[in-house]
Design an enzyme around this catalytic site. Structure first.
Site, PDB file in Angstrom:
ATOM      1  CE1 TYR A  95      -2.378   4.281  12.691  1.00 35.98           C
ATOM      2  CE2 TYR A  95      -0.484   3.015  13.458  1.00 35.98           C
ATOM      3  CZ  TYR A  95      -1.172   3.660  12.431  1.00 35.98           C
ATOM      4  OH  TYR A  95      -0.663   3.671  11.167  1.00 35.98           O
ATOM      5  NE  ARG A 106      -3.406   2.560   2.602  1.00 43.69           N
ATOM      6  CZ  ARG A 106      -3.297   3.444   3.582  1.00 43.69           C
ATOM      7  NH1 ARG A 106      -2.479   3.231   4.603  1.00 43.69           N
ATOM      8  NH2 ARG A 106      -3.988   4.577   3.545  1.00 43.69           N
TER       9      ARG A 106
HETATM   10  C1  GCO Z   1      -1.824   8.078   9.927  1.00 47.97           C
HETATM   11  C2  GCO Z   1      -1.092   8.138   8.701  1.00 47.97           C
HETATM   12  C3  GCO Z   1       0.302   7.616   8.764  1.00 47.97           C
HETATM   13  C4  GCO Z   1       1.015   7.812  10.095  1.00 47.97           C
HETATM   14  C5  GCO Z   1       0.764   6.637  11.022  1.00 47.97           C
HETATM   15  C6  GCO Z   1       1.389   6.856  12.383  1.00 47.97           C
HETATM   16  O1  GCO Z   1      -2.575   7.119  10.095  1.00 47.97           O
HETATM   17  O2  GCO Z   1      -1.705   9.014  10.700  1.00 47.97           O
HETATM   18  O3  GCO Z   1      -1.782   7.414   7.703  1.00 47.97           O
HETATM   19  O4  GCO Z   1       0.898   8.398   7.768  1.00 47.97           O
HETATM   20  O5  GCO Z   1       2.393   7.926   9.895  1.00 47.97           O
HETATM   21  O6  GCO Z   1      -0.589   6.476  11.239  1.00 47.97           O
HETATM   22  O7  GCO Z   1       0.870   8.027  12.947  1.00 47.97           O
END
Ligand code: GCO
Length: 454
Positions: free
Chosen positions: A299, A82
């Protein structure tokens, strides 16, 4: 706790594993071969916005190292890669003439993926808006939505028959709320009215782009990537519970509802419609396009207190900072069960197409010791979250693939290069790549999945 490997057989054999990146975070070559500046070049170069005043000028020099990087992905036993197109590399001023050297770079990259058996999952917009469009207001100006649709058509004509899928936006929440309300991302504004205009025009750009993509190549799988929040009240008191509900409406439903129900949430309209562009209602049918898939980036959960400041803006919610919880090195709480709960909850509340986990990973800043990076905490994070995803799949969530964020350490936006999310370590002084322990662990999972199809 069951491990991902022990749960793998619960997934379909055609379930895919991949890694994810984004153009501005890895490419570098920011002023090379016709690329013009993006709002992130401007934001980083302005000084004071990014840790250490880092920028994506060089990043991981992927523009030159893309072949060995694709070899690296293949060595990790991945099915898919991706990545994002850099709009300012393809159409440097954002509108009109295309840049043949930019087109040629992505031709080589996509053909390189196909030669290595890697399915190219591409993103049109991962936040690097051409600066020439920002001078007219960028996403706060309706015209940008139409320029984006033109860009989507250019990409589809050149690459559509080779792509596994095309995503319109990566995380419109970041490129509207983080960028125009919190001021943390480019262009660094703090204005609720500009935020709502940006949010709506990005929704409109998405809908217009999907129409163009489908008119150009009806067979190209098309979707959008959202970073939905797994929201919990910080306490059991009624004020925090009500604040958590408001928070979910503003940060999740303001995206999910227009895209998948064809309207904004009623409370969002009651509280904020006066900030939306005039005649916003006329755009709802365009925004509400049928999609082949959507992507979830996940996350960490968020725990909410009510904001009792009388001047607080809707949704009047504050992020709490729970004690005694495991955190990654960027400070994000680790709680894999909230990942599973979010997936199940969103499929209970919405009629959605199949989903890919388009980003999941951990910021663990371990450095090499004698050439080895023993990032056990990232390995554990991945194991817990892939297991949580598999449990959600067993509960009926139609998840089709998982992309670890990220292939390699890269430019982590306002955190610059201090924060490392990679399965592969990058020595930015030498551009040396070193696979971390978590990368070898993830490669074994990919190998096991490949073996199921043999
Ligand atoms: C996001 C972005 C990524 C980040 C990753 C860590 O989800 O913020 O798509 O570019 O780098 O998530 O923060």
């Amino acid at each position: 706790m069951q491990t991902s490997n022990s749960l793998l057989s619960c997934l379909p054999e055609d379930f895919i594993f991949g890694v994810a990146t984004a153009a501005y975070q890895i490419e570098g070559a920011a002023q090379l071969d016709g690329r013009r500046p993006s709002i992130w070049d401007d934001f980083a170069h302005a000084g004071g916005n990014v840790a250490n005043n880092d920028s994506g000028d060089v990043a991981c020099d992927h523009y030159h190292l893309w072949q060995s990087d694709l070899d690296l992905i293949k060595s990790l036993n991945m099915d898919a890669y991706r990545f994002s197109f850099a709009w300012p590399r393809v159409i440097p001023t954002g509108k009109g003439a295309t840049n043949e050297k930019g087109i040629a770079f992505y031709d080589r990259l996509i053909d390189g993926c196909l030669e290595r058996g890697l399915a190219p999952f591409a993103t049109l917009y991962h936040w690097d808006l051409p600066s020439d469009l920002q001078q007219y207001g960028g996403w706060t100006h309706r015209d940008t939505a139409f320029a984006f649709a033109d860009y989507a058509e250019v990409i589809t004509k050149h690459f559509g028959d080779r792509l596994a899928s095309l995503t319109t936006f990566n995380e419109p929440w970041c490129s509207s709320i983080l960028s125009y309300l919190y001021g943390v991302h480019a262009p660094g504004k703090k204005d609720i009215s500009l935020t709502l205009k940006c949010l709506h025009n990005q929704h409109l750009g998405h809908g217009l782009a999907v129409q163009r993509i489908k008119n150009t190549n009806p067979d190209l799988a098309t979707g959008i990537v959202l970073n939905l929040q797994s929201v919990y009240p910080a306490t059991n008191n009624e004020a925090d519970k009500a604040a958590a509900t408001r928070h979910e409406i503003f940060h999740n439903s303001a995206f999910l509802d227009p895209l998948f129900k064809g309207h904004y949430p009623a409370e969002f309209i009651t509280e904020l419609a006066h900030h939306l562009p005039e005649k916003w209602e006329d755009d709802l049918n365009t925004i509400h396009q049928p999609l082949d898939f959507w992507g979830l980036n996940y996350y960490t959960p968020i725990r909410i207190n009510a904001d009792d400041n009388p001047n607080a803006l809707y949704p009047k919610s504050l992020a709490a900072s729970p004690e005694n919880c495991e955190r990654t090195d960027i400070g994000w709480e680790v709680a894999a069960d909230t990942f599973e709960e979010l997936m199940i909850k969103v499929y209970e509340q919405y009629t959605l197409p199949p989903v890919y986990i388009t980003e999941n990973g951990a910021c663990i800043n371990d450095e090499p010791i004698d050439g080895v990076i023993s990032d056990v905490r990232r390995q554990d994070y991945l194991d817990q979250h892939i297991s949580a995803m598999i449990r959600a799949h067993k509960a009926g969530v139609p998840v089709r693939g998982y992309f670890a964020w990220s292939l390699m350490d890269n430019f982590e936006w306002a955190e610059g290069y201090d924060m490392r999310f990679g399965l592969v370590h990058v020595d930015y002084a030498t551009q040396k790549r070193t696979i971390k322990q978590s990368g070898y662990w993830y490669a074994e999972l990919g190998k096991a999945q490949l073996a199921r199809r043999a």
